[in-house]
Scaffold this motif. Structure first.
Motif, PDB file in Angstrom:
ATOM      1  N   ASN A 292       0.780  -1.238   0.149  1.00  0.00           N
ATOM      2  CA  ASN A 292       0.057   0.001  -0.044  1.00  0.00           C
ATOM      3  C   ASN A 292       0.970   1.381  -0.067  1.00  0.00           C
ATOM      4  OD1 ASN A 292       1.054   0.517   2.676  1.00  0.00           O
ATOM      5  ND2 ASN A 292      -1.090  -0.282   3.547  1.00  0.00           N
ATOM      6  N   GLN A 293       0.205   2.346   0.132  1.00  0.00           N
ATOM      7  CA  GLN A 293       1.004   3.627   0.195  1.00  0.00           C
ATOM      8  C   GLN A 293       1.816   3.917   1.220  1.00  0.00           C
ATOM      9  OE1 GLN A 293      -2.003   6.490  -0.023  1.00  0.00           O
ATOM     10  NE2 GLN A 293      -2.090   6.480  -2.409  1.00  0.00           N
ATOM     11  N   GLN A 294       1.893   3.242   2.126  1.00  0.00           N
ATOM     12  CA  GLN A 294       2.558   3.302   3.459  1.00  0.00           C
ATOM     13  C   GLN A 294       3.866   2.254   3.308  1.00  0.00           C
ATOM     14  OE1 GLN A 294      -0.693   3.083   3.993  1.00  0.00           O
ATOM     15  NE2 GLN A 294      -0.794   5.162   4.111  1.00  0.00           N
ATOM     16  N   GLY A 295       3.759   1.309   2.132  1.00  0.00           N
ATOM     17  CA  GLY A 295       5.001   0.294   1.953  1.00  0.00           C
ATOM     18  C   GLY A 295       4.574  -1.025   2.819  1.00  0.00           C
ATOM     19  N   GLU A 296       3.415  -0.999   3.287  1.00  0.00           N
ATOM     20  CA  GLU A 296       2.812  -2.466   3.956  1.00  0.00           C
ATOM     21  C   GLU A 296       2.314  -3.306   3.090  1.00  0.00           C
ATOM     22  OE1 GLU A 296       0.436  -0.517   6.710  1.00  0.00           O
ATOM     23  OE2 GLU A 296       2.115   0.201   8.075  1.00  0.00           O
ATOM     24  N   ARG A 297       2.401  -4.609   3.232  1.00  0.00           N
ATOM     25  CA  ARG A 297       1.733  -5.601   2.400  1.00  0.00           C
ATOM     26  C   ARG A 297       0.403  -5.990   3.038  1.00  0.00           C
ATOM     27  NH1 ARG A 297       3.567  -8.229  -1.720  1.00  0.00           N
ATOM     28  NH2 ARG A 297       5.568  -7.768  -1.655  1.00  0.00           N
ATOM     29  N   GLU A 298      -0.492  -5.836   2.241  1.00  0.00           N
ATOM     30  CA  GLU A 298      -1.776  -6.226   3.173  1.00  0.00           C
ATOM     31  C   GLU A 298      -2.151  -7.756   2.573  1.00  0.00           C
ATOM     32  OE1 GLU A 298      -4.574  -3.320   1.552  1.00  0.00           O
ATOM     33  OE2 GLU A 298      -3.765  -1.831   2.706  1.00  0.00           O
ATOM     34  N   ALA A 299      -3.368  -8.103   3.233  1.00  0.00           N
ATOM     35  CA  ALA A 299      -3.516  -9.560   3.022  1.00  0.00           C
ATOM     36  C   ALA A 299      -5.118  -9.575   2.776  1.00  0.00           C
ATOM     37  CB  ALA A 299      -3.162 -10.294   3.855  1.00  0.00           C
ATOM     38  N   ASP A 300      -5.554 -10.677   2.228  1.00  0.00           N
ATOM     39  CA  ASP A 300      -7.116 -10.919   1.808  1.00  0.00           C
ATOM     40  C   ASP A 300      -7.308 -12.128   2.908  1.00  0.00           C
ATOM     41  OD1 ASP A 300      -7.901  -8.820   0.197  1.00  0.00           O
ATOM     42  OD2 ASP A 300      -6.790  -9.929  -1.438  1.00  0.00           O
ATOM     43  N   PHE A 301      -8.499 -12.419   3.415  1.00  0.00           N
ATOM     44  CA  PHE A 301      -9.021 -13.388   4.356  1.00  0.00           C
ATOM     45  C   PHE A 301      -9.892 -14.219   3.792  1.00  0.00           C
ATOM     46  CE2 PHE A 301      -6.639 -10.082   6.769  1.00  0.00           C
ATOM     47  CZ  PHE A 301      -5.629 -10.898   7.397  1.00  0.00           C
ATOM     48  N   PHE A 302      -9.923 -15.436   3.771  1.00  0.00           N
ATOM     49  CA  PHE A 302     -11.163 -16.230   3.164  1.00  0.00           C
ATOM     50  C   PHE A 302     -11.370 -17.326   3.872  1.00  0.00           C
ATOM     51  CE2 PHE A 302      -8.557 -14.589  -0.284  1.00  0.00           C
ATOM     52  CZ  PHE A 302      -9.387 -13.865  -1.111  1.00  0.00           C
ATOM     53  N   ASN A 303     -12.650 -17.578   4.190  1.00  0.00           N
ATOM     54  CA  ASN A 303     -13.159 -18.690   4.969  1.00  0.00           C
ATOM     55  C   ASN A 303     -13.198 -20.014   3.970  1.00  0.00           C
ATOM     56  OD1 ASN A 303     -13.478 -17.596   7.501  1.00  0.00           O
ATOM     57  ND2 ASN A 303     -15.475 -16.600   6.631  1.00  0.00           N
TER      58      ASN A 303
END
Length: 164
Positions: free
Chosen positions: A39-50
């Motif tokens: 993201n713009q802050q340089g952090e990696r985001e994740a998606d969560f799935f059931n």
């Protein structure tokens, strides 16, 4: 129509194994999948799935995977709805896993510092030679040696050996 999903990620919770009244095993678990960008802050985001898996695969998932385990999921997206205790309709979207692949050895996240799998236990155990007498010494190979390293000898390849 196509409904196919392939995910690789880490379990967010231990699988929960249950059985239907007919005795069919079903396991539920969550998986977090990192996005391929920051993201713009340089952090990696994740998606969560059931995820839901059935039958023998459900029992295997419950027995061999735990929170933090790396797994590959091949399946399809399915939606369903039900009425909760307050009488409200709840819509659920989940991955119906048709195949779950265990992508790391069972003891990989134990932090024991020991070998990660059977091959490493074998390879890390020094030179293991099978055979007898002089054949044993002649056929021994260092498993850490690069067979493709440049040893200064010309490589003899016939044009018939080339795939193009």
């Amino acid at each position: 129509m196509i409904n196919r999903v392939v995910l690789v990620g880490r379990l967010t919770r231990d699988p929960e194994l249950r059985y239907t009244p007919n005795g069919v095993a079903v396991a539920n678990f969550g998986i977090a999948v990192n996005r391929p960008f920051t993201n713009q802050q340089g952090e990696r985001e994740a998606d969560f799935f059931n995820c839901v898996v059935w039958r023998k695969q459900a029992e295997n998932v419950a027995n061999y995977l735990k929170k933090g385990s790396l797994a590959g999921i091949d399946g399809r997206i399915q939606s369903r709805s039900y009425e909760n205790q307050e009488g409200r309709r709840v819509n659920v979207v989940e991955v119906q896993a048709e195949s779950v692949q265990f992508l790391e050895p069972r003891n990989a996240s134990s932090g024991s510092g020991g070998p990660r799998n059977d091959y490493e236990s074998f390879a890390g155990g020094g030179n293991r030679n099978f055979g007898s007498g002089q054949d044993q010494n002649r056929n021994s190979t260092n498993l850490n040696e690069d067979p493709f390293s440049d040893d200064g000898q010309p490589v003899d390849i016939s044009d018939d050996d080339l795939p193009f």
